[in-house]
Design a protein around this motif. Structure first.
Motif, PDB file in Angstrom:
ATOM      1  N   VAL A 173      67.534  44.979  50.929  1.00  6.37           N
ATOM      2  CA  VAL A 173      67.919  43.750  50.249  1.00  6.37           C
ATOM      3  C   VAL A 173      68.178  44.068  48.776  1.00  6.37           C
ATOM      4  N   ILE A 174      69.322  43.634  48.270  1.00  3.47           N
ATOM      5  CA  ILE A 174      69.674  43.863  46.877  1.00  3.47           C
ATOM      6  C   ILE A 174      68.998  42.810  46.000  1.00  3.47           C
ATOM      7  N   GLY A 175      68.188  43.250  45.064  1.00  3.08           N
ATOM      8  CA  GLY A 175      67.513  42.309  44.187  1.00  3.08           C
ATOM      9  C   GLY A 175      66.463  41.495  44.914  1.00  3.08           C
ATOM     10  N   ILE A 176      66.438  40.203  44.613  1.00  2.00           N
ATOM     11  CA  ILE A 176      65.408  39.308  45.136  1.00  2.00           C
ATOM     12  C   ILE A 176      66.007  38.293  46.098  1.00  2.00           C
ATOM     13  N   ALA A 177      65.311  38.044  47.214  1.00  3.63           N
ATOM     14  CA  ALA A 177      65.668  36.950  48.113  1.00  3.63           C
ATOM     15  C   ALA A 177      64.940  35.704  47.631  1.00  3.63           C
ATOM     16  N   ASN A 178      65.685  34.660  47.354  1.00  4.90           N
ATOM     17  CA  ASN A 178      65.099  33.428  46.831  1.00  4.90           C
ATOM     18  C   ASN A 178      64.982  32.372  47.926  1.00  4.90           C
ATOM     19  N   GLY A 179      63.770  31.883  48.113  1.00  7.52           N
ATOM     20  CA  GLY A 179      63.534  30.891  49.148  1.00  7.52           C
ATOM     21  C   GLY A 179      62.920  29.624  48.602  1.00  7.52           C
ATOM     22  N   GLU A 180      63.365  28.480  49.113  1.00  6.74           N
ATOM     23  CA  GLU A 180      62.825  27.187  48.699  1.00  6.74           C
ATOM     24  C   GLU A 180      62.537  26.352  49.938  1.00  6.74           C
ATOM     25  N   VAL A 181      61.390  25.703  49.949  1.00  7.11           N
ATOM     26  CA  VAL A 181      60.984  24.875  51.084  1.00  7.11           C
ATOM     27  C   VAL A 181      61.412  23.439  50.846  1.00  7.11           C
ATOM     28  N   PHE A 182      62.059  22.848  51.862  1.00  4.64           N
ATOM     29  CA  PHE A 182      62.464  21.445  51.849  1.00  4.64           C
ATOM     30  C   PHE A 182      61.862  20.787  53.091  1.00  4.64           C
ATOM     31  N   GLY A 183      60.721  20.150  52.951  1.00  3.87           N
ATOM     32  CA  GLY A 183      60.106  19.482  54.093  1.00  3.87           C
ATOM     33  C   GLY A 183      59.771  20.446  55.211  1.00  3.87           C
ATOM     34  N   ASP A 184      60.480  20.328  56.337  1.00  2.00           N
ATOM     35  CA  ASP A 184      60.203  21.175  57.492  1.00  2.00           C
ATOM     36  C   ASP A 184      61.043  22.447  57.518  1.00  2.00           C
ATOM     37  N   SER A 185      61.778  22.733  56.440  1.00  2.00           N
ATOM     38  CA  SER A 185      62.738  23.842  56.455  1.00  2.00           C
ATOM     39  C   SER A 185      62.591  24.772  55.257  1.00  2.00           C
ATOM     40  N   LEU A 186      62.979  26.019  55.479  1.00  2.00           N
ATOM     41  CA  LEU A 186      63.035  27.014  54.419  1.00  2.00           C
ATOM     42  C   LEU A 186      64.479  27.455  54.238  1.00  2.00           C
ATOM     43  N   HIS A 187      64.976  27.404  53.000  1.00  2.00           N
ATOM     44  CA  HIS A 187      66.318  27.887  52.681  1.00  2.00           C
ATOM     45  C   HIS A 187      66.157  29.198  51.921  1.00  2.00           C
ATOM     46  N   LEU A 188      66.708  30.275  52.488  1.00  2.00           N
ATOM     47  CA  LEU A 188      66.559  31.611  51.914  1.00  2.00           C
ATOM     48  C   LEU A 188      67.934  32.229  51.721  1.00  2.00           C
ATOM     49  N   ARG A 189      68.196  32.716  50.494  1.00  2.00           N
ATOM     50  CA  ARG A 189      69.479  33.342  50.193  1.00  2.00           C
ATOM     51  C   ARG A 189      69.252  34.717  49.578  1.00  2.00           C
ATOM     52  N   TYR A 190      70.066  35.688  50.029  1.00  2.00           N
ATOM     53  CA  TYR A 190      69.919  37.036  49.507  1.00  2.00           C
ATOM     54  C   TYR A 190      71.156  37.865  49.825  1.00  2.00           C
ATOM     55  N   GLN A 191      71.225  39.042  49.219  1.00  2.00           N
ATOM     56  CA  GLN A 191      72.303  39.993  49.491  1.00  2.00           C
ATOM     57  C   GLN A 191      71.730  41.173  50.241  1.00  2.00           C
ATOM     58  N   LEU A 192      72.424  41.569  51.310  1.00  2.00           N
ATOM     59  CA  LEU A 192      71.945  42.627  52.194  1.00  2.00           C
ATOM     60  C   LEU A 192      72.861  43.838  52.127  1.00  2.00           C
ATOM     61  N   LYS A 193      72.270  45.002  51.999  1.00  2.00           N
ATOM     62  CA  LYS A 193      73.027  46.253  51.955  1.00  2.00           C
ATOM     63  C   LYS A 193      73.130  46.831  53.362  1.00  2.00           C
ATOM     64  N   ILE A 194      74.349  47.159  53.787  1.00  2.00           N
ATOM     65  CA  ILE A 194      74.558  47.750  55.103  1.00  2.00           C
ATOM     66  C   ILE A 194      75.448  48.987  54.971  1.00  2.00           C
ATOM     67  N   ASN A 195      75.418  49.826  55.990  1.00  2.00           N
ATOM     68  CA  ASN A 195      76.257  51.019  56.029  1.00  2.00           C
ATOM     69  C   ASN A 195      77.192  50.963  57.220  1.00  2.00           C
ATOM     70  N   ILE A 196      78.472  51.162  56.974  1.00  2.00           N
ATOM     71  CA  ILE A 196      79.476  51.186  58.033  1.00  2.00           C
ATOM     72  C   ILE A 196      80.304  52.456  57.870  1.00  2.00           C
ATOM     73  N   ASP A 197      80.261  53.306  58.901  1.00  2.00           N
ATOM     74  CA  ASP A 197      81.033  54.559  58.863  1.00  2.00           C
ATOM     75  C   ASP A 197      80.768  55.332  57.576  1.00  2.00           C
ATOM     76  N   ASN A 198      79.481  55.464  57.224  1.00  2.00           N
ATOM     77  CA  ASN A 198      79.040  56.216  56.043  1.00  2.00           C
ATOM     78  C   ASN A 198      79.471  55.583  54.722  1.00  2.00           C
TER      79      ASN A 198
END
Length: 198
Positions: A112-137
């Motif tokens: 995960v690049i940097g920080i994943a930010n999550g906020e709770v709204f009642g019965d739900s969690l909203h989480l946003r982040y950037q993910l690093k992946i590798n494709i064909d090197n």
């Protein structure tokens, strides 16, 4: 098959997570009073079982997966150790460390690049982040927009929108359940993967 489509499929095949509905289409404030209230540190403790689908942007199912999650927590921190097994035999791992903040939760993981930010709204969690992946090197970074909603004390359902440069690549749908709730329907359930949920 176009080159763009092939790249999108490769991206989707390498991405997964626990977490997850199209953030642009959701009015988060509508969830504020929804019950039962979601408490991150209460749900994520002990052993959990996850099952899910990886879909293309047109809704086609590309992969299925099962995951074992071992969760532990202290007063202000939650640690998730995740092992994913896909129906084509690929196995992936991710370890999360979440810290409680004034706004909700912030998380880190190796890909995960940097920080994943999550906020709770009642019965739900909203989480946003950037993910690093590798494709064909080659390394790519995609944006993950997760919504997780508590169905009952032992079941969490969610969906993740995956985008790159603002373009929708697809989504992941997931169900996470506490292992003890599943044992009522199984004589022995050591973990989801060994139970052969795929």
């Amino acid at each position: 098959m176009s080159q763009e489509f092939e790249v999108s499929m490769k991206v989707l095949c390498l991405i997964f997570s626990v977490f997850l509905i199209n953030g642009c289409a959701i009015d988060a404030e509508r969830y504020r009073d929804k019950t039962p209230g979601f408490k991150f540190e209460s749900f994520f403790q002990g052993n959990l079982c996850a099952k899910g689908l990886v879909k293309s942007r047109n809704g086609q199912i590309n992969r299925k997966f099962a995951a074992d999650i071992v969760a532990s927590h202290s007063a202000n921190q939650v640690i998730l150790e995740e092992v994913f097994l896909f129906d084509d035999g690929e196995r992936q791992e991710r370890n999360w460390v979440f810290d409680k903040t004034a706004e909700g939760w912030s998380g880190t993981a190796g890909d995960v690049i940097g920080i994943a930010n999550g906020e709770v709204f009642g019965d739900s969690l909203h989480l946003r982040y950037q993910l690093k992946i590798n494709i064909d090197n080659s390394e790519y970074i995609v944006a993950m927009d997760d919504w997780l909603t508590l169905v009952d004390d032992s079941t969490l359902m969610g969906s993740t929108e995956i985008t790159k440069w603002g373009v929708n690549l697809g989504r992941i749908d997931i169900v996470i359940q506490k292992t003890e709730s599943l044992q009522q329907n199984a004589s022995k359930l050591e973990n989801c993967i060994e139970a052969g949920v795929l």
